[in-house]
Design a protein around this motif. Structure first.
Motif, PDB file in Angstrom:
ATOM      1  N   CYS A  19     -33.651 -48.417  15.854  1.00 25.40           N
ATOM      2  CA  CYS A  19     -32.244 -47.687  15.965  1.00 25.40           C
ATOM      3  C   CYS A  19     -31.839 -47.731  17.578  1.00 25.40           C
ATOM      4  O   CYS A  19     -31.051 -47.017  17.884  1.00 25.40           O
ATOM      5  N   GLY A  20     -32.345 -48.911  18.037  1.00 23.70           N
ATOM      6  CA  GLY A  20     -32.047 -49.027  19.695  1.00 23.70           C
ATOM      7  C   GLY A  20     -30.556 -49.635  19.803  1.00 23.70           C
ATOM      8  O   GLY A  20     -29.715 -49.436  19.041  1.00 23.70           O
ATOM      9  N   GLY A  21     -30.619 -50.771  20.703  1.00 23.35           N
ATOM     10  CA  GLY A  21     -29.280 -51.249  21.019  1.00 23.35           C
ATOM     11  C   GLY A  21     -28.531 -52.001  19.758  1.00 23.35           C
ATOM     12  O   GLY A  21     -27.734 -52.078  19.415  1.00 23.35           O
ATOM     13  N   GLU A  79     -33.754 -41.813  25.410  1.00 21.24           N
ATOM     14  CA  GLU A  79     -33.798 -41.805  26.810  1.00 21.24           C
ATOM     15  C   GLU A  79     -32.848 -41.988  27.479  1.00 21.24           C
ATOM     16  O   GLU A  79     -31.810 -42.889  27.032  1.00 21.24           O
ATOM     17  N   LYS A  80     -32.577 -41.736  28.999  1.00 19.76           N
ATOM     18  CA  LYS A  80     -31.438 -41.894  29.674  1.00 19.76           C
ATOM     19  C   LYS A  80     -31.149 -43.485  29.742  1.00 19.76           C
ATOM     20  O   LYS A  80     -30.090 -44.098  29.975  1.00 19.76           O
ATOM     21  N   SER A  81     -32.225 -44.131  29.892  1.00 16.48           N
ATOM     22  CA  SER A  81     -32.204 -45.671  30.163  1.00 16.48           C
ATOM     23  C   SER A  81     -31.740 -46.306  28.960  1.00 16.48           C
ATOM     24  O   SER A  81     -31.445 -47.519  29.034  1.00 16.48           O
ATOM     25  N   ASN A  82     -31.532 -45.738  27.790  1.00 13.60           N
ATOM     26  CA  ASN A  82     -31.334 -46.178  26.617  1.00 13.60           C
ATOM     27  C   ASN A  82     -29.787 -46.251  26.655  1.00 13.60           C
ATOM     28  O   ASN A  82     -28.987 -47.255  26.081  1.00 13.60           O
ATOM     29  N   LEU A  83     -29.061 -45.642  27.492  1.00 17.93           N
ATOM     30  CA  LEU A  83     -27.683 -45.419  27.273  1.00 17.93           C
ATOM     31  C   LEU A  83     -26.581 -46.428  27.803  1.00 17.93           C
ATOM     32  O   LEU A  83     -25.387 -46.677  27.741  1.00 17.93           O
ATOM     33  N   THR A  84     -27.339 -47.512  28.514  1.00 21.42           N
ATOM     34  CA  THR A  84     -26.816 -48.548  29.091  1.00 21.42           C
ATOM     35  C   THR A  84     -26.220 -49.554  28.047  1.00 21.42           C
ATOM     36  O   THR A  84     -25.385 -50.370  28.003  1.00 21.42           O
ATOM     37  N   ARG A  85     -26.862 -49.446  26.906  1.00 18.36           N
ATOM     38  CA  ARG A  85     -26.773 -50.336  25.596  1.00 18.36           C
ATOM     39  C   ARG A  85     -26.558 -49.919  24.186  1.00 18.36           C
ATOM     40  O   ARG A  85     -26.239 -50.356  23.020  1.00 18.36           O
ATOM     41  N   GLN A  86     -27.136 -48.566  24.042  1.00 23.82           N
ATOM     42  CA  GLN A  86     -27.263 -47.749  22.854  1.00 23.82           C
ATOM     43  C   GLN A  86     -26.102 -47.033  22.749  1.00 23.82           C
ATOM     44  O   GLN A  86     -26.192 -45.909  22.838  1.00 23.82           O
ATOM     45  N   TYR A  87     -24.901 -47.595  22.419  1.00 27.25           N
ATOM     46  CA  TYR A  87     -23.604 -47.110  22.639  1.00 27.25           C
ATOM     47  C   TYR A  87     -23.348 -45.696  21.670  1.00 27.25           C
ATOM     48  O   TYR A  87     -22.307 -45.018  22.297  1.00 27.25           O
ATOM     49  N   LEU A  88     -23.886 -45.642  20.716  1.00 30.70           N
ATOM     50  CA  LEU A  88     -23.479 -44.414  19.905  1.00 30.70           C
ATOM     51  C   LEU A  88     -24.183 -43.013  20.460  1.00 30.70           C
ATOM     52  O   LEU A  88     -24.179 -42.097  20.000  1.00 30.70           O
ATOM     53  N   PHE A  89     -24.949 -43.041  21.369  1.00 30.73           N
ATOM     54  CA  PHE A  89     -25.886 -41.889  22.021  1.00 30.73           C
ATOM     55  C   PHE A  89     -25.038 -41.716  23.257  1.00 30.73           C
ATOM     56  O   PHE A  89     -24.466 -42.451  24.162  1.00 30.73           O
ATOM     57  N   THR A  90     -25.099 -40.547  23.619  1.00 33.58           N
ATOM     58  CA  THR A  90     -24.357 -39.977  24.824  1.00 33.58           C
ATOM     59  C   THR A  90     -25.498 -39.149  25.597  1.00 33.58           C
ATOM     60  O   THR A  90     -26.511 -38.879  25.245  1.00 33.58           O
ATOM     61  N   GLU A  91     -25.137 -38.557  26.942  1.00 36.66           N
ATOM     62  CA  GLU A  91     -26.225 -37.757  27.882  1.00 36.66           C
ATOM     63  C   GLU A  91     -26.546 -36.757  26.814  1.00 36.66           C
ATOM     64  O   GLU A  91     -27.661 -36.258  27.141  1.00 36.66           O
ATOM     65  N   SER A  92     -25.887 -36.024  26.191  1.00 36.62           N
ATOM     66  CA  SER A  92     -26.187 -34.937  25.661  1.00 36.62           C
ATOM     67  C   SER A  92     -27.333 -34.970  24.426  1.00 36.62           C
ATOM     68  O   SER A  92     -27.645 -34.015  23.928  1.00 36.62           O
ATOM     69  N   ASP A  93     -27.393 -36.450  23.998  1.00 36.79           N
ATOM     70  CA  ASP A  93     -28.447 -36.615  22.828  1.00 36.79           C
ATOM     71  C   ASP A  93     -29.767 -37.126  23.700  1.00 36.79           C
ATOM     72  O   ASP A  93     -30.476 -36.935  22.659  1.00 36.79           O
ATOM     73  N   VAL A  94     -30.104 -36.971  24.895  1.00 37.22           N
ATOM     74  CA  VAL A  94     -31.137 -37.446  25.441  1.00 37.22           C
ATOM     75  C   VAL A  94     -32.356 -36.430  24.762  1.00 37.22           C
ATOM     76  O   VAL A  94     -32.189 -34.976  25.001  1.00 37.22           O
ATOM     77  N   VAL A 131     -34.137 -62.879  23.627  1.00 35.78           N
ATOM     78  CA  VAL A 131     -35.139 -63.455  24.492  1.00 35.78           C
ATOM     79  C   VAL A 131     -34.507 -63.423  25.758  1.00 35.78           C
ATOM     80  O   VAL A 131     -34.000 -64.383  26.110  1.00 35.78           O
ATOM     81  N   ASN A 132     -34.848 -62.339  26.551  1.00 35.95           N
ATOM     82  CA  ASN A 132     -34.434 -62.383  28.040  1.00 35.95           C
ATOM     83  C   ASN A 132     -32.803 -62.529  27.765  1.00 35.95           C
ATOM     84  O   ASN A 132     -32.016 -61.665  27.478  1.00 35.95           O
ATOM     85  N   ASP A 133     -32.199 -63.634  28.412  1.00 41.16           N
ATOM     86  CA  ASP A 133     -30.954 -63.834  28.368  1.00 41.16           C
ATOM     87  C   ASP A 133     -30.359 -64.579  26.987  1.00 41.16           C
ATOM     88  O   ASP A 133     -29.144 -64.853  26.821  1.00 41.16           O
ATOM     89  N   ILE A 134     -31.129 -64.796  26.065  1.00 35.53           N
ATOM     90  CA  ILE A 134     -30.735 -65.431  24.725  1.00 35.53           C
ATOM     91  C   ILE A 134     -30.585 -64.473  23.777  1.00 35.53           C
ATOM     92  O   ILE A 134     -31.479 -63.873  23.340  1.00 35.53           O
ATOM     93  N   SER A 193     -32.899 -55.721  28.791  1.00 34.14           N
ATOM     94  CA  SER A 193     -32.274 -55.392  27.813  1.00 34.14           C
ATOM     95  C   SER A 193     -31.016 -55.395  28.530  1.00 34.14           C
ATOM     96  O   SER A 193     -30.722 -54.456  29.214  1.00 34.14           O
ATOM     97  N   HIS A 194     -29.877 -55.911  27.983  1.00 34.25           N
ATOM     98  CA  HIS A 194     -28.576 -56.048  28.718  1.00 34.25           C
ATOM     99  C   HIS A 194     -27.438 -55.884  27.444  1.00 34.25           C
ATOM    100  O   HIS A 194     -27.515 -56.447  26.654  1.00 34.25           O
ATOM    101  N   GLY A 195     -26.467 -55.014  27.579  1.00 34.97           N
ATOM    102  CA  GLY A 195     -25.545 -54.610  26.755  1.00 34.97           C
ATOM    103  C   GLY A 195     -24.921 -55.866  26.073  1.00 34.97           C
ATOM    104  O   GLY A 195     -24.774 -56.076  24.783  1.00 34.97           O
ATOM    105  N   PRO A 196     -24.092 -56.554  27.038  1.00 38.26           N
ATOM    106  CA  PRO A 196     -23.534 -57.799  26.161  1.00 38.26           C
ATOM    107  C   PRO A 196     -24.383 -58.806  25.530  1.00 38.26           C
ATOM    108  O   PRO A 196     -23.972 -59.413  24.433  1.00 38.26           O
ATOM    109  N   THR A 197     -25.684 -59.012  25.662  1.00 44.79           N
ATOM    110  CA  THR A 197     -26.454 -59.757  25.197  1.00 44.79           C
ATOM    111  C   THR A 197     -26.758 -58.930  23.685  1.00 44.79           C
ATOM    112  O   THR A 197     -26.819 -59.803  22.699  1.00 44.79           O
ATOM    113  N   ASN A 198     -27.234 -57.835  23.803  1.00 41.43           N
ATOM    114  CA  ASN A 198     -27.293 -57.095  22.421  1.00 41.43           C
ATOM    115  C   ASN A 198     -25.978 -57.086  21.534  1.00 41.43           C
ATOM    116  O   ASN A 198     -26.348 -57.380  20.414  1.00 41.43           O
TER     117      ASN A 198
END
Length: 361
Positions: free
Chosen positions: A135-137, A163-178, A251-254, A300-305
């Motif tokens: 259920c990640g990015g 985790e807070k580091s998830n929020l850069t790409r796991q867009y249905l989560f917010t800071e209050s969900d950490v 796979v990295n940037d793929i 892990s990068h939002g646009p690639t996800n």
């Protein structure tokens, strides 16, 4: 049963809302995207444009042909040819079939664009069950895409917490969900977006086949978890249970998705190597490779996800809705984001595969 050609010709149709006409560089463009046709012969422009406008109101095939004979002076045979361009090119939809106020009205046009009966596609989606393993990015993006598209049942499987580091790409989560369970928060968000979809959660780590055996039956399993050995475990489980499954990752940037494996119809993950393996024939080097790889952290990068999730979601919808062409069926596809080029690995069935060989036709 579908309608016969004679029944279709007698049914009134209108011009599909997604049809546009343009003229550029001495050419007329009828429709754009996959339905686009280009006409260099300017003598066709007048009847094509007039007929498109004529279809702003419901018309049968015969009424449209008679209009071209009467208003454009075309012979019966020529009028039939022009009307057939509209009928066979997915430029027309049954009168009254597009209802803008309906929740699924815009996707219905997309299904029509592929030549499918949008009501039948929507029913197949509503009758489908999809399991997301992770259920990640990717799990975030794909599950919300499929749930809001009207897939009837979604099961979310994940043992991790936000985790807070998830929020850069796991867009249905917010800071209050950490700190909260990923699958539970994701389920809450899916239900808030489409209450008609049944959403279930399983907070469990999948470490062996007995864990996977606890999963419910499904029409499709999407794997977006990245724990060691999970791909082989899922493949073995899905071949045994004859469950279709789709691997989605990066796979990295793929951005990578596929192969979509349908036991009994395609090869499986074990039929041929699709990822680089450690054994080199030298025990010392193998140990060093394992040591290096244990320290690996995916960038892990939002646009690639988003890219891999979007393309995989489209294939999942096509497979479950039974329309169009599933791009990842029998192949693993990658989009190199730094170069914007496609790469693919065919998943060739191996009749001697110890995992799926007995199921192959």
């Amino acid at each position: 049963m579908g309608q016969s050609t004679a029944e279709v010709l007698q049914e009134p149709h209108t011009l599909a809302p997604y049809v546009r006409i343009g003229i550029q560089d001495g050419q007329l463009f009828l429709g754009f995207g996959s339905i686009q046709r280009v006409f260099d012969d300017s003598s066709l422009w007048d009847p094509l444009i007039r007929l498109a406008d004529h279809y702003s109101a419901p018309r049968t095939h015969g009424e449209a042909a008679a209009f071209l004979e009467r208003e454009c002076g075309l012979s019966p045979g020529r009028a039939e040819e022009i009307v057939e361009i509209f009928r066979s090119g997915h430029y027309l939809i049954p009168a009254g079939s597009y209802r803008p106020e309906d929740r699924y009205s815009r996707p219905s046009l997309f299904y029509r664009l592929s030549g499918a009966d949008s009501q039948e596609v929507q029913k197949r989606l509503a009758d489908s069950h999809i399991v997301f393993l992770g259920c990640g990015g990717i799990g975030n993006l794909m599950s919300v895409t499929l749930a809001t598209a009207g897939v009837g049942q979604v099961t979310l499987v994940d043992a991790d917490h936000i985790e807070k580091s998830n929020l850069t790409r796991q867009y249905l989560f917010t800071e209050s969900d950490v700190g909260a369970a990923k699958c539970e928060v994701l389920a809450r968000e899916l239900r808030s977006r489409n209450p008609d979809v049944e959403v279930c959660t399983i907070r469990r780590r999948m470490t062996d086949l007995s864990d996977l055996a606890a999963l419910p039956e499904a029409d499709l399993l999407v794997l977006s978890a990245d724990s060691t050995g999970i791909t082989e475990l899922v493949n073995a489980h899905c071949v045994t249970t004859e469950t279709a499954w789709l691997n989605v990752c990066y796979v990295n940037d793929i951005a990578v998705w596929g192969p979509l494996i349908v036991p009994g119809k395609t090869g499986c993950w074990s039929c041929r190597p699709l990822t680089a393996q450690a054994p080199s024939g030298n025990a010392e080097l193998d140990a060093l490779i394992s040591c290096i790889n244990r320290r690996y952290q995916a960038p892990s990068h939002g646009p690639t996800n988003m890219l891999s999730s979007a393309l995989a979601s489209l294939d999942a919808l096509k497979y479950l809705g039974d329309f169009g062409f599933v791009q990842s069926l029998g192949r693993r596809v990658g989009v190199w984001t730094h170069e914007l080029r496609l790469d693919e690995q065919p998943s060739i069935p191996d009749p001697d595969c110890p995992t799926c060989g007995p199921l192959q036709p």
